[in-house]
Design an enzyme around this catalytic site. Sequence first.
Site, PDB file in Angstrom:
ATOM      1  N   ARG A 106       8.513 -10.141   3.866  1.00 45.55           N
ATOM      2  CA  ARG A 106       8.375 -11.592   3.863  1.00 45.55           C
ATOM      3  C   ARG A 106       9.636 -12.329   4.320  1.00 45.55           C
ATOM      4  O   ARG A 106       9.775 -13.534   4.127  1.00 45.55           O
ATOM      5  CB  ARG A 106       7.991 -12.079   2.463  1.00 45.55           C
ATOM      6  CG  ARG A 106       6.600 -11.657   2.026  1.00 45.55           C
ATOM      7  CD  ARG A 106       6.117 -12.502   0.852  1.00 45.55           C
ATOM      8  NE  ARG A 106       4.803 -12.084   0.377  1.00 45.55           N
ATOM      9  CZ  ARG A 106       3.649 -12.468   0.923  1.00 45.55           C
ATOM     10  NH1 ARG A 106       3.661 -13.287   1.948  1.00 45.55           N
ATOM     11  NH2 ARG A 106       2.496 -12.048   0.434  1.00 45.55           N
TER      12      ARG A 106
ATOM     13  N   LYS B  17      -3.238 -13.428  10.772  1.00 44.08           N
ATOM     14  CA  LYS B  17      -3.489 -12.474   9.694  1.00 44.08           C
ATOM     15  C   LYS B  17      -3.397 -13.165   8.350  1.00 44.08           C
ATOM     16  O   LYS B  17      -2.466 -13.931   8.127  1.00 44.08           O
ATOM     17  CB  LYS B  17      -2.433 -11.376   9.757  1.00 44.08           C
ATOM     18  CG  LYS B  17      -2.390 -10.446   8.592  1.00 44.08           C
ATOM     19  CD  LYS B  17      -1.041 -10.418   7.850  1.00 44.08           C
ATOM     20  CE  LYS B  17      -0.773 -11.627   7.007  1.00 44.08           C
ATOM     21  NZ  LYS B  17       0.323 -11.523   6.070  1.00 44.08           N
ATOM     22  N   THR B  18      -4.306 -12.978   7.461  1.00 51.12           N
ATOM     23  CA  THR B  18      -4.150 -13.233   6.031  1.00 51.12           C
ATOM     24  C   THR B  18      -5.510 -13.110   5.359  1.00 51.12           C
ATOM     25  O   THR B  18      -6.512 -13.606   5.894  1.00 51.12           O
ATOM     26  CB  THR B  18      -3.535 -14.602   5.668  1.00 51.12           C
ATOM     27  OG1 THR B  18      -3.532 -14.718   4.245  1.00 51.12           O
ATOM     28  CG2 THR B  18      -4.256 -15.807   6.238  1.00 51.12           C
TER      29      THR B  18
ATOM     30  N   ASP C  80       3.102 -19.195   7.962  1.00 50.12           N
ATOM     31  CA  ASP C  80       4.573 -19.246   8.008  1.00 50.12           C
ATOM     32  C   ASP C  80       5.132 -18.299   9.061  1.00 50.12           C
ATOM     33  O   ASP C  80       6.064 -18.635   9.786  1.00 50.12           O
ATOM     34  CB  ASP C  80       5.174 -18.893   6.640  1.00 50.12           C
ATOM     35  CG  ASP C  80       5.084 -20.079   5.688  1.00 50.12           C
ATOM     36  OD1 ASP C  80       4.899 -21.211   6.159  1.00 50.12           O
ATOM     37  OD2 ASP C  80       5.177 -19.859   4.465  1.00 50.12           O
TER      38      ASP C  80
ATOM     39  N   ASP D 124      -6.232 -14.671   2.830  1.00 46.60           N
ATOM     40  CA  ASP D 124      -6.513 -15.956   2.193  1.00 46.60           C
ATOM     41  C   ASP D 124      -7.485 -16.830   2.984  1.00 46.60           C
ATOM     42  O   ASP D 124      -8.086 -17.747   2.436  1.00 46.60           O
ATOM     43  CB  ASP D 124      -5.210 -16.748   1.987  1.00 46.60           C
ATOM     44  CG  ASP D 124      -4.231 -16.017   1.092  1.00 46.60           C
ATOM     45  OD1 ASP D 124      -4.639 -15.031   0.452  1.00 46.60           O
ATOM     46  OD2 ASP D 124      -3.061 -16.426   1.027  1.00 46.60           O
TER      47      ASP D 124
ATOM     48  N   GLY E 280       1.792 -10.498   3.405  1.00 42.46           N
ATOM     49  CA  GLY E 280       0.917  -9.639   2.597  1.00 42.46           C
ATOM     50  C   GLY E 280      -0.015  -8.800   3.456  1.00 42.46           C
ATOM     51  O   GLY E 280      -0.413  -9.211   4.544  1.00 42.46           O
TER      52      GLY E 280
HETATM   53  P1  FBP Z   1      -0.037 -13.754   3.115  1.00 43.22           P
HETATM   54  O1  FBP Z   1      -0.053 -15.234   2.970  1.00 43.22           O
HETATM   55  O2  FBP Z   1       1.252 -13.218   3.554  1.00 43.22           O
HETATM   56  O3  FBP Z   1      -1.156 -13.267   3.975  1.00 43.22           O
HETATM   57  O4  FBP Z   1      -0.294 -13.111   1.688  1.00 43.22           O
HETATM   58  C1  FBP Z   1      -1.430 -13.427   0.951  1.00 43.22           C
HETATM   59  C2  FBP Z   1      -1.381 -12.994  -0.486  1.00 43.22           C
HETATM   60  O5  FBP Z   1      -2.166 -11.840  -0.684  1.00 43.22           O
HETATM   61  C3  FBP Z   1      -1.827 -14.120  -1.414  1.00 43.22           C
HETATM   62  O6  FBP Z   1      -3.227 -14.150  -1.564  1.00 43.22           O
HETATM   63  C4  FBP Z   1      -1.088 -13.817  -2.680  1.00 43.22           C
HETATM   64  O7  FBP Z   1      -0.862 -14.956  -3.460  1.00 43.22           O
HETATM   65  C5  FBP Z   1       0.220 -13.267  -2.184  1.00 43.22           C
HETATM   66  O8  FBP Z   1      -0.058 -12.693  -0.919  1.00 43.22           O
HETATM   67  C6  FBP Z   1       0.839 -12.245  -3.087  1.00 43.22           C
HETATM   68  O9  FBP Z   1       2.097 -11.930  -2.598  1.00 43.22           O
HETATM   69  P2  FBP Z   1       2.910 -10.595  -2.884  1.00 43.22           P
HETATM   70  O10 FBP Z   1       2.377  -9.563  -1.929  1.00 43.22           O
HETATM   71  O11 FBP Z   1       4.290 -10.956  -2.510  1.00 43.22           O
HETATM   72  O12 FBP Z   1       2.695 -10.211  -4.298  1.00 43.22           O
END
Ligand code: FBP
Length: 557
Positions: free
Chosen positions: A148, A205-206, A179, A208, A84
Amino acid sequence: MEVSALQHARYRYQPQFPGVLSQELTTIALSPGAPTESIADQTDLKALFKHTYGTPLITVVSGTGKRNETLGRQLTLGVILSGGQAPGGHNVIAGLYDGLKRGNPRSRLYGLLGGPSGLIESKSRELTDAVIDAYRNTGGFDMIGSGRTKIETPEQFAASLATAKKLRLDAVLIIGGDDSNTNAALLAEYFLNQGSPIQVIGCPKTIDGDLKNEHIQISFGFDTAVKTYSELIGNIARDANSAKKYWHFIKLMGRSASHIALECALKTHPNVCFISEEVAVKKWSLSQVVDQICASVLKRWENKEPFGVVLIPEGLVEFIPEMKRLILELNDTLAAYEGELAALPNWTEHLAFLGTRLSPTARELLESLPPTIARELLMDRDPHGNVQVSRIETEKLLMGMVEKRLSRLKQQGLYTGKFSALGHFFGYEGRAAFPSNFDANYGYSLGLTAFVLIASGLTGYMACVKNLAAPAEAWIPGGVPLTMMMHLEQRHGAKKPVIQKALVDLAAAPFKAFAAVRDTWACTTGFLFPGGIQYFGPAELCDKPPQILELEQQGSI
Ligand code: FBP
């Protein structure tokens, strides 16, 4: 290309970075610590990572001032954005690029397009001054795209090596979450196993905030995302306090961990905020969660304040034990009757079919849920057939249940007020914002650090920058062995090496600071209005790091 006035101004922003990285990069030295161990499952991980296990922690320090030819050699690197979006990603690439050119102006950088699949499918573009300059200090991952895809199969590993060889890469930088960095560790080990010297370095990176440990104080992107959400929460809180007629239920992104909700709560002082990790430890039922919201509604109604703000972390339902059991039972039952269910025309028939096949407790809970939520649980599946917990509209679930409870209290003569609720979900709004100064500086510093680790010949490391609550000049760059953060976890029926996700620590200062004041927030109106991210102005307005980081480092607010 037409750009906004802010984008124009942000191009001119000079990211700040650790003092040690401002010296001639080719004279820098690395100070290694003692050999390291993984956080658990040492014997298994040692066997899985024969070449990369146990390497030392690295701190980047000032060198002797003499040029080190290894650091100044001509290099060709590849970079991948994975998962993400998180604000600051473009600055990691800019930092890597600038470090590379400072080391040797003839060095080159390729962006692998669309995430890890760019490496597997050999899709790349060379990143030049013009490309990098068009993305400095901007949000999003649109410079090279993200994805992803996981590098999992032997064919994918082999294809990745083939692309790296074709582009004559010396190293690959993978910018991703837990991951993706696990993938970086596996790739580093694979390349060495194949006798290839191509190095792999990871970068945290994230939004979260769950890629976090003793050495990785926070991931980049978290600060901008929480500042964006907090601005919106503050605006909504002020609107609520003006109109005095709505309760706002706000779900916040963040997957399982509640770091985002906690930081937003500390920044805005909502009336109610749930921390999923606490709900799990205290084994609160859905009904107890509803009790807490209703207690605040009743108290505030008595105080003539019939409005409020409730923050809900994205993963909450997974942490409510009865919901968790229902989701597990549904996953199993749906998998067992996949064929039969596919033949049924609509979800009402799914519900009837499943009704007789679930345990009585699960059935009762499913039937008690508002129809839209029951439908989301039954119909919204991921590619493995599992319930997509993040898609469940928890804010609507709780709004519906609170409404039901209050009307019961009304019938009993215990509540005479009105209750109007509005639901919101904040997630994508914060993932591609212009990075805050903190994330712009942090991303850039991570990129420069990654260059130093790569140029020094390391592989299987994550670039890290510590002392982040201090001004950037005093930040400490270094490297953490990826295997050091790993353990084995059960994934799809088998034990797999993974980097451990960090959930909110209920014994640490940030949660304690929140727990000490939340009862007051529940009954009074003490909202904070943080406003929009400030990019230009005094440091106390523009450069503040996340509050949880300050609390962790100081032990108090
Ligand atoms: P990452 O773990 O890849 O950093 O993504 C975080 C996130 O934004 C989460 O908070 C959320 O649940 C998810 O990605 C949403 O995923 P998508 O972009 O596939 O809708």
